[in-house]
Design a protein around this motif. Structure first.
Motif, PDB file in Angstrom:
ATOM      1  N   HIS A 101       0.853  -1.181   0.000  1.00  0.00           N
ATOM      2  CA  HIS A 101       0.000   0.000   0.000  1.00  0.00           C
ATOM      3  C   HIS A 101       0.891   1.235   0.000  1.00  0.00           C
ATOM      4  N   TYR A 102       0.457   2.269  -0.688  1.00  0.00           N
ATOM      5  CA  TYR A 102       1.187   3.541  -0.636  1.00  0.00           C
ATOM      6  C   TYR A 102       0.189   4.680  -0.700  1.00  0.00           C
ATOM      7  N   ASN A 103       0.609   5.818  -0.150  1.00  0.00           N
ATOM      8  CA  ASN A 103      -0.257   6.978  -0.091  1.00  0.00           C
ATOM      9  C   ASN A 103       0.597   8.236  -0.273  1.00  0.00           C
ATOM     10  N   VAL A 104       0.205   9.085  -1.188  1.00  0.00           N
ATOM     11  CA  VAL A 104       0.942  10.329  -1.440  1.00  0.00           C
ATOM     12  C   VAL A 104       0.625  11.316  -0.324  1.00  0.00           C
ATOM     13  N   LYS A 105       1.662  11.691   0.431  1.00  0.00           N
ATOM     14  CA  LYS A 105       1.487  12.631   1.534  1.00  0.00           C
ATOM     15  C   LYS A 105       1.627  14.078   1.082  1.00  0.00           C
ATOM     16  N   SER A 106       2.537  14.330   0.147  1.00  0.00           N
ATOM     17  CA  SER A 106       2.702  15.690  -0.370  1.00  0.00           C
ATOM     18  C   SER A 106       3.292  15.632  -1.772  1.00  0.00           C
ATOM     19  N   LYS A 107       2.973  16.659  -2.550  1.00  0.00           N
ATOM     20  CA  LYS A 107       3.479  16.766  -3.909  1.00  0.00           C
ATOM     21  C   LYS A 107       3.791  18.234  -4.185  1.00  0.00           C
ATOM     22  N   THR A 108       5.064  18.504  -4.511  1.00  0.00           N
ATOM     23  CA  THR A 108       5.514  19.870  -4.759  1.00  0.00           C
ATOM     24  C   THR A 108       6.039  19.968  -6.189  1.00  0.00           C
ATOM     25  N   ILE A 109       5.528  20.929  -6.933  1.00  0.00           N
ATOM     26  CA  ILE A 109       5.946  21.148  -8.321  1.00  0.00           C
ATOM     27  C   ILE A 109       6.638  22.509  -8.420  1.00  0.00           C
ATOM     28  N   ASN A 110       7.831  22.505  -8.965  1.00  0.00           N
ATOM     29  CA  ASN A 110       8.571  23.748  -9.161  1.00  0.00           C
ATOM     30  C   ASN A 110       9.335  23.663 -10.477  1.00  0.00           C
ATOM     31  N   ALA A 111      10.194  24.668 -10.713  1.00  0.00           N
ATOM     32  CA  ALA A 111      10.942  24.710 -11.979  1.00  0.00           C
ATOM     33  C   ALA A 111      11.895  23.537 -12.124  1.00  0.00           C
ATOM     34  N   ALA A 112      12.366  22.995 -11.015  1.00  0.00           N
ATOM     35  CA  ALA A 112      13.315  21.876 -11.065  1.00  0.00           C
ATOM     36  C   ALA A 112      12.633  20.549 -11.345  1.00  0.00           C
ATOM     37  N   GLY A 113      11.315  20.477 -11.145  1.00  0.00           N
ATOM     38  CA  GLY A 113      10.607  19.235 -11.394  1.00  0.00           C
ATOM     39  C   GLY A 113       9.537  18.973 -10.351  1.00  0.00           C
ATOM     40  N   ILE A 114       9.362  17.710  -9.988  1.00  0.00           N
ATOM     41  CA  ILE A 114       8.315  17.284  -9.056  1.00  0.00           C
ATOM     42  C   ILE A 114       8.963  16.597  -7.853  1.00  0.00           C
ATOM     43  N   GLU A 115       8.543  17.004  -6.682  1.00  0.00           N
ATOM     44  CA  GLU A 115       9.004  16.359  -5.449  1.00  0.00           C
ATOM     45  C   GLU A 115       7.829  15.668  -4.796  1.00  0.00           C
ATOM     46  N   LEU A 116       7.968  14.356  -4.565  1.00  0.00           N
ATOM     47  CA  LEU A 116       6.912  13.544  -3.986  1.00  0.00           C
ATOM     48  C   LEU A 116       7.347  12.995  -2.633  1.00  0.00           C
ATOM     49  N   THR A 117       6.413  13.003  -1.685  1.00  0.00           N
ATOM     50  CA  THR A 117       6.619  12.359  -0.387  1.00  0.00           C
ATOM     51  C   THR A 117       5.489  11.375  -0.179  1.00  0.00           C
ATOM     52  N   MET A 118       5.843  10.091  -0.051  1.00  0.00           N
ATOM     53  CA  MET A 118       4.831   9.040   0.044  1.00  0.00           C
ATOM     54  C   MET A 118       5.072   8.149   1.244  1.00  0.00           C
ATOM     55  N   GLU A 119       3.967   7.727   1.827  1.00  0.00           N
ATOM     56  CA  GLU A 119       4.001   6.731   2.900  1.00  0.00           C
ATOM     57  C   GLU A 119       3.638   5.389   2.290  1.00  0.00           C
ATOM     58  N   LEU A 120       4.410   4.349   2.617  1.00  0.00           N
ATOM     59  CA  LEU A 120       4.161   3.043   1.995  1.00  0.00           C
ATOM     60  C   LEU A 120       4.489   1.904   2.945  1.00  0.00           C
ATOM     61  N   ARG A 121       3.974   0.747   2.613  1.00  0.00           N
ATOM     62  CA  ARG A 121       4.283  -0.498   3.326  1.00  0.00           C
ATOM     63  C   ARG A 121       4.740  -1.536   2.304  1.00  0.00           C
ATOM     64  N   THR A 122       5.845  -2.175   2.590  1.00  0.00           N
ATOM     65  CA  THR A 122       6.396  -3.175   1.673  1.00  0.00           C
ATOM     66  C   THR A 122       5.658  -4.502   1.823  1.00  0.00           C
ATOM     67  N   LYS A 123       5.775  -5.348   0.805  1.00  0.00           N
ATOM     68  CA  LYS A 123       5.118  -6.647   0.834  1.00  0.00           C
ATOM     69  C   LYS A 123       5.912  -7.683   1.616  1.00  0.00           C
ATOM     70  N   ASP A 124       7.205  -7.725   1.404  1.00  0.00           N
ATOM     71  CA  ASP A 124       8.029  -8.766   2.024  1.00  0.00           C
ATOM     72  C   ASP A 124       9.249  -8.196   2.737  1.00  0.00           C
ATOM     73  N   ALA A 125       9.152  -6.951   3.221  1.00  0.00           N
ATOM     74  CA  ALA A 125      10.215  -6.295   3.989  1.00  0.00           C
ATOM     75  C   ALA A 125      11.487  -6.079   3.175  1.00  0.00           C
ATOM     76  N   THR A 126      11.404  -6.120   1.858  1.00  0.00           N
ATOM     77  CA  THR A 126      12.560  -5.832   1.012  1.00  0.00           C
ATOM     78  C   THR A 126      12.445  -4.416   0.457  1.00  0.00           C
ATOM     79  N   THR A 127      13.599  -3.805   0.211  1.00  0.00           N
ATOM     80  CA  THR A 127      13.618  -2.422  -0.279  1.00  0.00           C
ATOM     81  C   THR A 127      14.349  -2.310  -1.616  1.00  0.00           C
ATOM     82  N   GLY A 128      14.457  -3.424  -2.344  1.00  0.00           N
ATOM     83  CA  GLY A 128      15.154  -3.401  -3.622  1.00  0.00           C
ATOM     84  C   GLY A 128      14.451  -2.577  -4.684  1.00  0.00           C
ATOM     85  N   PHE A 129      13.146  -2.356  -4.522  1.00  0.00           N
ATOM     86  CA  PHE A 129      12.419  -1.570  -5.523  1.00  0.00           C
ATOM     87  C   PHE A 129      12.910  -0.129  -5.587  1.00  0.00           C
ATOM     88  N   VAL A 130      13.517   0.358  -4.509  1.00  0.00           N
ATOM     89  CA  VAL A 130      14.048   1.727  -4.513  1.00  0.00           C
ATOM     90  C   VAL A 130      15.192   1.839  -5.513  1.00  0.00           C
TER      91      VAL A 130
END
Length: 223
Positions: free
Chosen positions: A171-200
């Motif tokens: 599950h993931y949920n977008v907590k904040s989204k900031t758009i500026n000249a440099a691009g898009i900054e996203l802050t998301m809260e999430l829970r992994t399926k099998d405690a692995t972080t390789g998707f990063v």
């Protein structure tokens, strides 16, 4: 005042009102249970910053409270004076973890119960509390919450990131989204399926993703 009057004073007579054996026994039991609380605190510590000073405070608090309650229960006049003296005490020390309040009250309760002479209650109650804390502290969380911070160049990169999150996270949920000249900054809260972080790693390799930061989340970083 004569020499005999000194030895007949009420202060010296009150010295003989307490039992040395009971005092030593009570303080010994308070020390043993205080050390037990000390060990439980070390075993149930969830963070990496261990406070040895706070752990020693738990032992000392059990001893001091036991001594105070013994004095209060042996003299009614002293108990009234003790209430007035303790009412002006203010504690300003900040509590780092909410669970530390449990250990403080546990040490206080042990001192009060032992000082009142109910040693079996202190022993049985401490064992039950210790076992419960150990059971909950050792409970493993397979899908721990995380905070993911991303910097994307455009909306295409953002959509690619969301596709990976849909597949790799529970599950993931977008907590904040900031758009500026440099691009898009996203802050998301999430829970992994099998405690692995390789998707990063796969997210950071995407075209248009400048950087990706994954932070363990315990509810204190943001609301």
């Amino acid at each position: 005042m004569t020499f005999n009057d000194i030895f007949k004073s009420s202060f010296l007579e009150s010295v003989n009102e307490f039992s040395v054996i009971d005092t030593v026994l009570g303080l010994t039991v308070a020390l043993v249970i205080g050390l037990f609380i000390y060990l439980i605190y070390k075993k149930t510590l969830t963070g990496v910053m261990y406070s040895n000073g706070f752990a020693l405070t738990l032992v000392g608090l059990s001893l001091v409270t036991t001594l105070v309650i013994m004095a209060v229960t042996s003299n009614v006049v002293l108990s009234l004076g003790m209430v007035g003296a303790l009412s002006i005490v203010r504690f300003r020390t900040a509590i780092k973890e909410p669970v530390e309040i449990v250990f403080l009250f546990w040490s206080l309760a042990v001192g009060i119960v032992i000082g009142a002479g109910m040693i079996p209650l202190a022993v049985i109650g401490s064992v039950i509390i210790g076992v419960i804390l150990l059971l909950f502290a050792n409970r493993k969380i397979s899908n721990a919450p995380y905070i993911l911070v991303l910097n994307c160049h455009d909306e295409n990169a953002e959509n690619s990131v969301l596709e990976i999150l849909n597949k790799e996270t529970e599950h993931y949920n977008v907590k904040s989204k900031t758009i500026n000249a440099a691009g898009i900054e996203l802050t998301m809260e999430l829970r992994t399926k099998d405690a692995t972080t390789g998707f990063v790693n796969r997210i950071s390799d995407l075209s248009g993703v400048e950087n990706a930061t994954l932070v363990s989340y315990n509810g204190e970083y943001m609301s």
